[in-house]
Design an enzyme around this catalytic site. Sequence first.
Site, PDB file in Angstrom:
ATOM      1  N   ASP A  37     -53.779  35.878 -22.455  1.00 37.44           N
ATOM      2  CA  ASP A  37     -52.786  34.829 -22.943  1.00 37.44           C
ATOM      3  C   ASP A  37     -51.953  34.672 -21.668  1.00 37.44           C
ATOM      4  O   ASP A  37     -51.542  33.479 -21.651  1.00 37.44           O
ATOM      5  CB  ASP A  37     -52.091  35.368 -24.339  1.00 37.44           C
ATOM      6  N   ASP A  71     -52.297  39.078 -32.644  1.00 39.36           N
ATOM      7  CA  ASP A  71     -53.009  37.907 -31.795  1.00 39.36           C
ATOM      8  C   ASP A  71     -53.778  37.026 -32.874  1.00 39.36           C
ATOM      9  O   ASP A  71     -54.618  37.602 -33.214  1.00 39.36           O
ATOM     10  CB  ASP A  71     -53.519  38.475 -30.594  1.00 39.36           C
ATOM     11  N   THR A  99     -53.464  29.559 -31.370  1.00 37.35           N
ATOM     12  CA  THR A  99     -54.414  29.981 -32.472  1.00 37.35           C
ATOM     13  C   THR A  99     -53.558  30.035 -33.907  1.00 37.35           C
ATOM     14  O   THR A  99     -54.121  29.353 -34.689  1.00 37.35           O
ATOM     15  CB  THR A  99     -55.289  31.192 -32.233  1.00 37.35           C
ATOM     16  N   THR A 100     -52.528  30.685 -34.057  1.00 38.13           N
ATOM     17  CA  THR A 100     -51.855  30.794 -35.285  1.00 38.13           C
ATOM     18  C   THR A 100     -51.064  29.579 -35.542  1.00 38.13           C
ATOM     19  O   THR A 100     -51.305  29.212 -36.665  1.00 38.13           O
ATOM     20  CB  THR A 100     -50.660  32.045 -35.157  1.00 38.13           C
TER      21      THR A 100
END
Length: 534
Positions: free
Chosen positions: A393, A59, A92-93
């Site tokens: 999430d 994550d 995020t990534t």
Amino acid sequence: MSAVKSLNPKAEVARAAEALQVNIMAARGLQEVMRTNLGPKGTMKMLVSGSGDIKITKDGKVLLDEMQVQNPTASMIARVATAQDDITGDGTTSNVLIIGELLKQADLYISEGLHPRIVTEGFDMAKMKALQVLDEVQVKGEMNRDLLVSVARTALRTKLYREMADHLAEIVVDAVLSVQQQGQEIDLHMVEIMQMKHKSDVDTRLVKGLVLDHGARHPDMKKHVTDAFILTCNVSLEYEKSEVNAEFFYKSATDREKLVKAERGVTDERVQKVIDLKRKVCEGSDKGFIVINQKGIDPLSLDLLCREGIVALRRAKRRNMERLTLACGGVAVNSLDDLTPDELGHAGLFYEHVLGEEKFSFIEEVKNPKSVTILIKGPNKHTLAQIKDALRDGLRAVKNSIDDGSVVPGAGAFEVAAHTALNSQEFLKDVKGRQRLGIKAFAEALLIIPKVLAQNSGLDPQDVIVKLQEEYTSSKQLVGVDLTTGEALIAADEGIWDNYCVKKQLLNSCTIIASNLLLVDEIMKAGMSSLKGN
């Protein structure tokens, strides 16, 4: 010489091309760390703390929170990426990857003499077009359960292995639909997440009711009650010392006994009111009665309640008091005066589960619960933490879909469509001059998502991109990457969906940060701390 050097000879300065390289290298360094996490086939990272604690995760939010990022530029990108997660719950990534790729593509032109300002103007024009494409490809409609399960599954498969993600997807959707109230915003705080180090991860389940992390404090109280009334209260049922320090002089021991009795009588009177209500509603039936109190209940009061067959739980969390009334009905009372049966909630089943030294109280079989509990089970701490992060999430993904009223095909489908639109002659004919180079850089940067998805699956990224572009150009259908075969697939038919608001936030935040970093032409380390010392 830099002007700041004349003011502060100890200042460290990086100028023009050097400053740009510092920023680009920092962004690409962070990108290299994060790129292998993207997608369902992404790899894990093991984080080891100074004390030796281990955390295994893929994550992006958890990684960036736990990692110590010292480079100021990388730290800024990390903060932007975690802000993306705070706002939308995902992406995020992707955020880190796109910022890194925007800077990398821009550097190709800047190194040949193009001014960064021209590139950033091209970025802004490309962003507007990409947002327009996003509005065109979003699929609006009723967010039914099957579609929401597909959205949750897409989000969860990037965090957990396939079987577990599919199991949790159903749980997450049912939880959000349970707490959804007509005409009100969905409050995800009403989904309690409780952890039990017990059995295996596939035993994680949705409890249509509430699970409390403590049990009754009296050994003789019932451990299993069916068809029970529930009194939720915030009233002290224990002997309390007065707030004012006072001294009493007694004529005899009898007077002292009277005072002690009078002090105790206040608490006993409150307990008696609860007992009277229990007798009133349960008389002539075998119904149970449960008291859940936010404040304390002393041993003498517990004993009185136990003799009447009442189960009493004390010191419940404040958040659970709110959840209890939504799950079981009734009203949370702050005074025991004028108690009526209308203030009571109801549950079909109450039982206590003892696990080692820990106790859990389950309140189940409630009618139309507006607050539910996801009970995470797992054999160890790592599994529980991983599932908890993934659930967060998943819940946000489902909530976003309901709030947006639309979804976007995933698996890199939007990025391929946006790349094609940005390179189309129809769009470029209105763009004059060198801004076209900025648009071209932006379009190439978007392809980082399908490229990395393919790369993490052991496929050839160039080969996959060519196939996707050919398929999209010929069929005009939104196609994404099939991570098993490397062929193009129609994301909508496979049930691979992303959130509209996540993509929108990505395009906005990545463009702004990348533009700001490109326009930095001097990095000065000349704060107050550097004036001290030698």
